[in-house]
Write a protein that holds these residues in place. Structure first.
Motif, PDB file in Angstrom:
ATOM      1  N   ARG A   5      61.382  85.654  41.307  1.00 49.48           N
ATOM      2  CA  ARG A   5      60.869  87.010  41.514  1.00 49.48           C
ATOM      3  C   ARG A   5      60.683  87.746  40.189  1.00 49.48           C
ATOM      4  O   ARG A   5      59.725  88.511  40.020  1.00 49.48           O
ATOM      5  CB  ARG A   5      61.809  87.799  42.413  1.00 49.48           C
ATOM      6  CG  ARG A   5      61.340  89.229  42.699  1.00 49.48           C
ATOM      7  CD  ARG A   5      62.339  89.986  43.554  1.00 49.48           C
ATOM      8  NE  ARG A   5      61.882  91.352  43.827  1.00 49.48           N
ATOM      9  CZ  ARG A   5      62.102  92.388  43.019  1.00 49.48           C
ATOM     10  NH1 ARG A   5      62.779  92.210  41.871  1.00 49.48           N
ATOM     11  NH2 ARG A   5      61.650  93.590  43.336  1.00 49.48           N
ATOM     12  N   GLN A   6      61.582  87.524  39.247  1.00 48.09           N
ATOM     13  CA  GLN A   6      61.505  88.227  37.973  1.00 48.09           C
ATOM     14  C   GLN A   6      60.262  87.854  37.170  1.00 48.09           C
ATOM     15  O   GLN A   6      59.878  88.574  36.248  1.00 48.09           O
ATOM     16  CB  GLN A   6      62.767  87.951  37.154  1.00 48.09           C
ATOM     17  CG  GLN A   6      64.010  88.652  37.702  1.00 48.09           C
ATOM     18  CD  GLN A   6      65.268  88.313  36.934  1.00 48.09           C
ATOM     19  OE1 GLN A   6      65.280  87.409  36.087  1.00 48.09           O
ATOM     20  NE2 GLN A   6      66.355  89.022  37.227  1.00 48.09           N
ATOM     21  N   ARG A   7      59.622  86.756  37.531  1.00 45.36           N
ATOM     22  CA  ARG A   7      58.419  86.333  36.800  1.00 45.36           C
ATOM     23  C   ARG A   7      57.132  86.941  37.370  1.00 45.36           C
ATOM     24  O   ARG A   7      56.062  86.749  36.792  1.00 45.36           O
ATOM     25  CB  ARG A   7      58.308  84.793  36.820  1.00 45.36           C
ATOM     26  CG  ARG A   7      59.515  84.098  36.235  1.00 45.36           C
ATOM     27  CD  ARG A   7      59.268  82.657  35.857  1.00 45.36           C
ATOM     28  NE  ARG A   7      58.781  81.800  36.928  1.00 45.36           N
ATOM     29  CZ  ARG A   7      58.785  80.462  36.879  1.00 45.36           C
ATOM     30  NH1 ARG A   7      59.278  79.849  35.805  1.00 45.36           N
ATOM     31  NH2 ARG A   7      58.331  79.743  37.871  1.00 45.36           N
ATOM     32  N   TRP A   8      57.213  87.655  38.474  1.00 49.72           N
ATOM     33  CA  TRP A   8      56.006  88.201  39.086  1.00 49.72           C
ATOM     34  C   TRP A   8      55.267  89.126  38.133  1.00 49.72           C
ATOM     35  O   TRP A   8      55.870  89.832  37.318  1.00 49.72           O
ATOM     36  CB  TRP A   8      56.338  88.974  40.356  1.00 49.72           C
ATOM     37  CG  TRP A   8      56.915  88.155  41.465  1.00 49.72           C
ATOM     38  CD1 TRP A   8      57.039  86.797  41.526  1.00 49.72           C
ATOM     39  CD2 TRP A   8      57.470  88.662  42.682  1.00 49.72           C
ATOM     40  NE1 TRP A   8      57.620  86.420  42.711  1.00 49.72           N
ATOM     41  CE2 TRP A   8      57.899  87.546  43.434  1.00 49.72           C
ATOM     42  CE3 TRP A   8      57.641  89.946  43.204  1.00 49.72           C
ATOM     43  CZ2 TRP A   8      58.495  87.686  44.689  1.00 49.72           C
ATOM     44  CZ3 TRP A   8      58.226  90.090  44.448  1.00 49.72           C
ATOM     45  CH2 TRP A   8      58.643  88.963  45.186  1.00 49.72           C
ATOM     46  N   THR A   9      53.951  89.128  38.278  1.00 47.63           N
ATOM     47  CA  THR A   9      53.094  90.013  37.494  1.00 47.63           C
ATOM     48  C   THR A   9      52.405  91.009  38.426  1.00 47.63           C
ATOM     49  O   THR A   9      52.641  91.008  39.639  1.00 47.63           O
ATOM     50  CB  THR A   9      52.021  89.205  36.739  1.00 47.63           C
ATOM     51  OG1 THR A   9      51.089  88.666  37.707  1.00 47.63           O
ATOM     52  CG2 THR A   9      52.642  88.055  35.956  1.00 47.63           C
ATOM     53  N   LYS A  10      51.547  91.806  37.881  1.00 50.69           N
ATOM     54  CA  LYS A  10      50.829  92.815  38.661  1.00 50.69           C
ATOM     55  C   LYS A  10      50.032  92.200  39.803  1.00 50.69           C
ATOM     56  O   LYS A  10      49.871  92.810  40.871  1.00 50.69           O
ATOM     57  CB  LYS A  10      49.887  93.586  37.729  1.00 50.69           C
ATOM     58  CG  LYS A  10      49.066  94.663  38.414  1.00 50.69           C
ATOM     59  CD  LYS A  10      48.195  95.395  37.402  1.00 50.69           C
ATOM     60  CE  LYS A  10      47.373  96.501  38.065  1.00 50.69           C
ATOM     61  NZ  LYS A  10      46.545  97.232  37.072  1.00 50.69           N
ATOM     62  N   TYR A  11      49.566  90.946  39.603  1.00 49.56           N
ATOM     63  CA  TYR A  11      48.674  90.335  40.585  1.00 49.56           C
ATOM     64  C   TYR A  11      49.310  89.183  41.363  1.00 49.56           C
ATOM     65  O   TYR A  11      48.629  88.532  42.141  1.00 49.56           O
ATOM     66  CB  TYR A  11      47.399  89.849  39.886  1.00 49.56           C
ATOM     67  CG  TYR A  11      46.664  90.968  39.201  1.00 49.56           C
ATOM     68  CD1 TYR A  11      46.076  91.993  39.933  1.00 49.56           C
ATOM     69  CD2 TYR A  11      46.586  91.018  37.806  1.00 49.56           C
ATOM     70  CE1 TYR A  11      45.413  93.037  39.307  1.00 49.56           C
ATOM     71  CE2 TYR A  11      45.916  92.058  37.174  1.00 49.56           C
ATOM     72  CZ  TYR A  11      45.337  93.062  37.929  1.00 49.56           C
ATOM     73  OH  TYR A  11      44.685  94.101  37.301  1.00 49.56           O
ATOM     74  N   GLY A  12      50.591  88.959  41.146  1.00 50.66           N
ATOM     75  CA  GLY A  12      51.232  87.917  41.938  1.00 50.66           C
ATOM     76  C   GLY A  12      52.199  87.067  41.148  1.00 50.66           C
ATOM     77  O   GLY A  12      52.604  87.409  40.031  1.00 50.66           O
ATOM     78  N   ALA A  13      52.578  85.936  41.748  1.00 46.78           N
ATOM     79  CA  ALA A  13      53.575  85.034  41.163  1.00 46.78           C
ATOM     80  C   ALA A  13      52.874  83.949  40.348  1.00 46.78           C
ATOM     81  O   ALA A  13      52.033  83.213  40.883  1.00 46.78           O
ATOM     82  CB  ALA A  13      54.404  84.393  42.276  1.00 46.78           C
TER      83      ALA A  13
END
Length: 669
Positions: free
Chosen positions: A433-441
């Motif tokens: 989860r901590q790697r998610w960005t504005k547009y997704g995983a």
């Protein structure tokens, strides 16, 4: 497409047809089905008479939303369908809105080359040939309705995508460049056909609606359960499985994909295993035991083929670099090992619980021993400082020169159950989860990629780790963007896209090739019903089942369900208040009367018979759970007006590594 021609001049007039799924590529050139050139050729459709005339079935263009129709400036000779010399260049196509080039239907531009070529079209309609199993395209057997309108749209976008990717087997992809090795065709670059017969049958589930209209095993873990809980078109699933087993190689290996692949020995260790998962998913939702028995010897041969690749390390040694086009599929691989472990557990269930197979019983001790070896072996790949598993033992391992902590492999490590340590499962889920960005995983194993395929596995992983909140949060973040982002369709699930949100799928250099209706991207459709509403079939058709729902912090209420041949499975979960008793969660379920199962609610397990049942969880009374009469306090139940939806966390957009982007393009048919 069919046209009602009210008037025409000249002997034969060609209409140029350019199809696109995305609004970004609407214009004089279609989007793309291959990587041989940036855009496909327009289809030149000869009009010879007045009345209704239709494009021939071999030119089916699945899932298009935009159709540009024009009279070409330089018409092709005779009755050509494809013409490389008369098609507009890309620069001309991008300038297609100039007055001298495109006009509305039924009009002409007044220039000399078009004065003798006029045509009036009184109506245009589309003959949709997808979902041939049912003439009613609304004939869903599953549904979802929740307090999140976005989540509802996401569920139906997946169901609709799975309809569009279910086709008549006679309308499969004819991959021009690929088939040329076999049939020597001379069709020009950029041409396309949908006239390859994939299998015997009336319907088949395929990879994509526009291209890759063929059976791909990678879809079996996501698309098959998605179909089961939405359209229940299990005939299409069976046809796809039949087409894969029909091409099984002599050593037991299964083909990388169905026809027209399979002639050249194409193989993938992971996709081979996905086919075996497809067998479980098909049988658990249908109870088609005669079909299972007819394929059982082939299944066991395929299963033993993969099991033999688990060596003394306890890891599966991958011998094929093919997977979902991501790089790095070599050596002692995390993803392949985890899927193998998962397949092993379900093979034991099929053999023991469904078939009572004598041969399998003789192998249980050996299979159990290998299973335990795999549980120990996976620790080799654990990176303690990172709190995630690495890709393999080599350079993509912990501290390696190309250390990779893959999304797909770490997700499968949780899903498969190969990790017995619940703390480690939580750690992996949190770190993903901590790697998610504005547009997704991000799929870190494939630079620059956001993959709805790998992220569908991540949804399952979060649920398996007990983090159902994470799963719903990722659905709205990522699949919500896939619906409403620039260049997307607002109705279907895309194959993949770039980490900065652009619609290019980094496997292909041409953005136009991206498939905007891809079965492997439909994870939420299955996850919402089987993990959030928590409906799990324990035995075929759901004669026994488990229901363990999770409202999550994102929802005020949610309801949904699906049907099998045994009957309806439906769950309704609501936040409510009862005067004098405070806040509660009310759970209503309906299951087939000839069934029984375990309801797990608020950590309490209760064995119940099929039918309608109601349960109350008292949130202000130590989470006490009671089974109550169906009409218990109905008139005293009010919506919980204290509940507020949490704020959505802001995240930064991903940054494209342009060098890696070019290095990872896959040039192929």
């Amino acid at each position: 497409a069919c046209f009602d021609i009210s008037s025409t001049t000249g002997s034969t007039i060609h209409l140029a047809l350019a199809y696109s799924e995305s609004p970004k590529f609407a214009g004089h050139l279609p989007d793309a089905t291959t990587d041989r050139q940036e855009r496909d050729l327009p289809l030149y459709f000869p009009i010879e008479r007045e009345g209704i005339t239709c494009v021939r079935p071999e030119f089916v263009r699945g899932a298009f939303k935009y159709l540009t129709i024009y009279i070409p400036k330089h018409p092709p000779k005779s009755k050509d369908i494809w013409s490389e010399t008369t098609s507009p260049s890309l620069s001309e196509a991008l300038d297609s809105h100039s007055d001298s080039y495109q006009k509305h239907l039924g009009l002409h531009d007044g220039s000399s080359h078009n004065k003798a070529r006029r045509i009036s079209i009184s109506s245009l309609y589309i003959n949709c040939t997808a979902f041939p199993s049912n003439l009613n395209p609304r004939a869903y057997t599953g549904y979802l309705s929740s307090s999140s309108s976005l989540l509802n749209r996401i569920w139906y976008s997946g169901a609709y995508t799975l309809q569009l990717t279910t086709i008549d087997p006679a309308e499969g992809s004819a991959l021009i460049d690929y088939n040329r090795r076999i049939d020597g065709n001379l069709s020009p670059k950029g041409s396309w056909y949908s006239n390859f017969t994939l299998a015997n049958g009336t319907a088949i589930t395929t990879d994509g609606a526009k291209r890759d209209r063929m059976a791909w095993p990678g879809d079996m873990a996501i698309a098959v359960p998605g179909i089961a809980v939405s359209t229940y078109d299990m005939i299409a699933v069976r046809t796809a499985l039949d087409s894969l087993f029909l091409r099984q190689y002599a050593d037991g290996a299964l083909p990388y994909a169905g026809l027209p692949m399979g002639y050249g020995g194409e193989f993938s260790d992971t996709y081979h295993l996905h086919t075996l998962l497809g067998v479980w998913n098909y049988v658990i939702f249908t109870n088609d035991i005669p079909w299972l028995l007819s394929h059982w010897s082939a299944y066991i041969k395929a299963f033993e083929y993969s099991l033999a690749k688990v060596d003394l390390t306890g890891l599966l040694h991958v011998t094929s670099n093919s997977d979902w086009l991501r790089p790095g599929m070599t050596g002692h691989n995390l993803e392949a090992t985890s899927i193998m472990y998962y397949v092993l557990q379900y093979t034991i269930r099929i053999a023991n619980d469904i078939l009572n197979d004598p041969y399998a019983k003789d192998q249980f001790a050996r299979w159990k021993s290998i299973s335990e070896r795999m549980e120990r072996g996976i620790d080799i790949l654990w990176c303690e400082e990172k709190g995630l598993f690495s890709e393999n033992i080599g350079r993509r391992g912990c501290g390696g020169s190309a250390e990779t902590l893959p999304q797909d492999g770490n997700s499968w490590a949780i899903i498969s159950g190969i990790i017995s340590n619940s703390t480690r499962r939580q750690q992996i889920s949190t770190n993903l989860r901590q790697r998610w960005t504005k547009y997704g995983a991000p799929a870190t194993e494939f630079p620059n990629v956001i993959s709805p395929f790998a992220s569908s596995f991540e949804l399952l992983a979060h649920c398996a780790a007990g983090n159902h909140d994470f799963a719903v949060e990722l659905m709205e973040l990522m699949w919500g963007y896939m619906l409403d982002g620039e260049g997307f369709t607002n109705s279907t699930c895309v194959e993949g896209y770039r980490i900065d949100g652009d619609i290019q799928y980094p496997a292909y250099w041409s953005s136009a090739r991206n498939s905007h209706a891809h079965g492997w991207s439909t994870g939420p459709t299955m996850v919402l019903l089987t993990k959030i509403l928590g409906i799990t079939l324990e035995t075929p058709l759901g004669e026994t089942w488990t229901i363990e729902p999770h409202l999550t912090r994102w929802l005020r209420n949610v309801r949904g369900g699906f049907a099998t041949g045994l009957g309806i499975f439906e769950v309704v979960l609501r936040r409510m208040k009862i005067e004098g008793l405070g806040r509660v969660e009310v759970l209503d379920i309906e299951t087939p009367r000839r069934s029984e199962g375990m309801v797990v609610f608020g950590g309490v397990g209760m064995l119940v018979k099929g039918g309608k049942n109601r349960f109350i969880k008292f949130l202000d009374d130590a989470m006490r759970v009671e089974k109550v009469a169906l009409r218990w306090m109905d008139k005293q139940l009010d919506e919980d007006d204290e509940w507020e939806r949490p704020e959505v966390e802001e995240r930064a957009a991903g940054v494209v590594d342009w060098k890696a982007l070019e290095e990872n393009y896959v040039i192929g048919p």
